[in-house]
Design an enzyme around this catalytic site. Structure first.
Site, PDB file in Angstrom:
ATOM      1  N   ASN A  91      -5.525   8.103   5.071  1.00 43.69           N
ATOM      2  CA  ASN A  91      -6.327   7.623   3.941  1.00 43.69           C
ATOM      3  C   ASN A  91      -7.412   6.716   4.509  1.00 43.69           C
ATOM      4  O   ASN A  91      -7.138   5.590   4.904  1.00 43.69           O
ATOM      5  CB  ASN A  91      -5.403   6.859   2.970  1.00 43.69           C
ATOM      6  CG  ASN A  91      -6.160   6.189   1.844  1.00 43.69           C
ATOM      7  OD1 ASN A  91      -7.348   6.461   1.626  1.00 43.69           O
ATOM      8  ND2 ASN A  91      -5.480   5.318   1.113  1.00 43.69           N
ATOM      9  N   LYS A 103      -9.779   5.319   3.028  1.00 41.87           N
ATOM     10  CA  LYS A 103     -10.216   4.300   2.061  1.00 41.87           C
ATOM     11  C   LYS A 103     -11.749   4.210   2.038  1.00 41.87           C
ATOM     12  O   LYS A 103     -12.430   5.209   2.241  1.00 41.87           O
ATOM     13  CB  LYS A 103      -9.566   2.958   2.380  1.00 41.87           C
ATOM     14  CG  LYS A 103      -8.055   3.055   2.477  1.00 41.87           C
ATOM     15  CD  LYS A 103      -7.376   1.727   2.464  1.00 41.87           C
ATOM     16  CE  LYS A 103      -5.901   1.919   2.661  1.00 41.87           C
ATOM     17  NZ  LYS A 103      -5.144   0.679   2.596  1.00 41.87           N
ATOM     18  N   HIS A 155      -2.393   5.223  -5.779  1.00 40.23           N
ATOM     19  CA  HIS A 155      -2.341   4.297  -4.634  1.00 40.23           C
ATOM     20  C   HIS A 155      -2.262   2.866  -5.168  1.00 40.23           C
ATOM     21  O   HIS A 155      -2.863   2.552  -6.202  1.00 40.23           O
ATOM     22  CB  HIS A 155      -3.584   4.479  -3.755  1.00 40.23           C
ATOM     23  CG  HIS A 155      -3.467   3.745  -2.451  1.00 40.23           C
ATOM     24  ND1 HIS A 155      -3.730   2.409  -2.335  1.00 40.23           N
ATOM     25  CD2 HIS A 155      -3.073   4.163  -1.223  1.00 40.23           C
ATOM     26  CE1 HIS A 155      -3.512   2.027  -1.082  1.00 40.23           C
ATOM     27  NE2 HIS A 155      -3.109   3.083  -0.385  1.00 40.23           N
ATOM     28  N   GLU A 196      -3.727   0.291  -4.414  1.00 41.25           N
ATOM     29  CA  GLU A 196      -5.041  -0.343  -4.636  1.00 41.25           C
ATOM     30  C   GLU A 196      -5.646   0.123  -5.961  1.00 41.25           C
ATOM     31  O   GLU A 196      -6.325  -0.653  -6.645  1.00 41.25           O
ATOM     32  CB  GLU A 196      -5.964  -0.050  -3.436  1.00 41.25           C
ATOM     33  CG  GLU A 196      -5.507  -0.825  -2.200  1.00 41.25           C
ATOM     34  CD  GLU A 196      -5.851  -0.179  -0.869  1.00 41.25           C
ATOM     35  OE1 GLU A 196      -6.697   0.726  -0.822  1.00 41.25           O
ATOM     36  OE2 GLU A 196      -5.247  -0.603   0.142  1.00 41.25           O
ATOM     37  N   GLU A 216       5.145   3.434  -0.555  1.00 44.55           N
ATOM     38  CA  GLU A 216       4.341   2.428   0.135  1.00 44.55           C
ATOM     39  C   GLU A 216       4.647   1.046  -0.430  1.00 44.55           C
ATOM     40  O   GLU A 216       4.084   0.665  -1.481  1.00 44.55           O
ATOM     41  CB  GLU A 216       2.851   2.725  -0.059  1.00 44.55           C
ATOM     42  CG  GLU A 216       2.435   4.078   0.471  1.00 44.55           C
ATOM     43  CD  GLU A 216       0.953   4.093   0.790  1.00 44.55           C
ATOM     44  OE1 GLU A 216       0.616   4.368   1.945  1.00 44.55           O
ATOM     45  OE2 GLU A 216       0.135   3.809  -0.104  1.00 44.55           O
ATOM     46  N   GLY A 218      -1.630  -2.601   5.075  1.00 41.26           N
ATOM     47  CA  GLY A 218      -2.746  -3.310   5.704  1.00 41.26           C
ATOM     48  C   GLY A 218      -2.399  -4.714   6.167  1.00 41.26           C
ATOM     49  O   GLY A 218      -3.282  -5.497   6.499  1.00 41.26           O
ATOM     50  N   SER A 269       1.346   0.068   7.217  1.00 40.68           N
ATOM     51  CA  SER A 269       1.195  -0.328   8.619  1.00 40.68           C
ATOM     52  C   SER A 269       1.899   0.616   9.600  1.00 40.68           C
ATOM     53  O   SER A 269       2.475   0.167  10.590  1.00 40.68           O
ATOM     54  CB  SER A 269       1.647  -1.780   8.823  1.00 40.68           C
ATOM     55  OG  SER A 269       0.871  -2.649   8.014  1.00 40.68           O
TER      56      SER A 269
END
Ligand code: PEP
Length: 250
Positions: free
Chosen positions: A9, A11, A94, A96, A166, A172, A212
């Site tokens: 991904n 992003k 996701h 985010e 996730e 991240g 990560s």
């Protein structure tokens, strides 16, 4: 037997020309991989990257998609537009999108069903925040996100869905769930799928881990019984690191 599936991904990284140059390197680097490999560039980079990956073993995904067919939806990108340029997969829900753009389980479910109807393969992301985990709500959160995300999806269509677990606190941040902790959640997701569908559906579904993932932890994660692949952010942005992840078995 579940085939390993590694998805990158990207992003909001790489301009269209950077993305094309990077995709060219990846197509070369990922030749001969046993695992399935997918890249998900930004919308504006998709047409260029689609040309590069055409005919290669690198699959193409979008990072999001509109929940409706077409029309007055400023700033949105439709399933038909993605299909027209050769996109095969779409990442939905996701964390985010959930946290920054307020996407709800209900909206994500609409997108999952719409993607399937249109012929796109959804990667449905689920995962708890640190706060939820520490409050003992891990299973409740996962159950809700999986159940609501898949509401109205038939068992036949479930075969088109990949789930990505996730944990939000591991995205991240450099913090990875331990392989045992991640596997326990993947096992729980399989139980939820078995309860909602069947044991064979639970055995067959591909569940990626994300948070990560890097060349130096991918092997131990992939050694776990219920982890079938990875959804990778940061480490998917460099040829060497994504190659090491895709070739985790070499
Ligand atoms: C992600 O964005 O899905 C992700 C897992 O990111 P990272 O690998 O950078 O933690």
């Amino acid at each position: 037997m579940r085939t390993a599936f590694m998805a990158g991904n990207w992003k909001m990284n790489k301009t269209p020309s950077e993305a094309v140059a990077f995709a060219k390197e990846l197509v070369e680097a990922l030749k001969g991989a046993n695992a399935k490999a997918l890249v998900a560039p930004t919308f504006v980079a998709l047409p260029g990257v689609a040309e590069v990956v055409k005919g290669s073993n690198v699959l193409l995904g979008a990072q999001n998609m509109a929940s409706v067919e077409s029309g007055a939806h400023t700033g949105e990108v439709s399933a038909d537009m993605l299909l027209d340029i050769g996109v095969q997969y779409v990442i939905l829900g996701h964390s985010e999108r959930r946290a920054i753009y307020g996407e709800t389980d209900s909206l994500i479910n609409t997108k999952v069903k719409f993607a399937i109807e249109k012929g796109l393969l959804p990667i449905l992301c689920v995962g708890e925040t640190l706060e939820e985990r520490e409050a003992g709500k891990l299973e409740e959160v996962i159950l809700t996100q999986v159940k609501e995300g898949l509401k109205g999806v038939s068992e036949a269509d479930l075969a088109k869905v990949t789930i990505a677990y996730e944990p939000v606190w591991a995205i991240g941040t450099g913090k990875t769930a331990t392989p045992d902790d991640a596997d326990a959640v993947h096992k729980y997701i399989r139980k939820v799928i078995a309860d909602l569908y069947s044991g064979s559906a639970a055995d067959a579904i591909i569940i990626q881990y994300g948070g990560s993932v890097k060349p130096d932890n991918v092997k131990e994660l992939m050694a776990m019984e219920n982890i079938d692949g990875a959804l990778v952010g940061g480490a998917s942005l460099k040829t060497d690191s994504f190659k090491s992840i895709v070739f985790f078995d070499k």
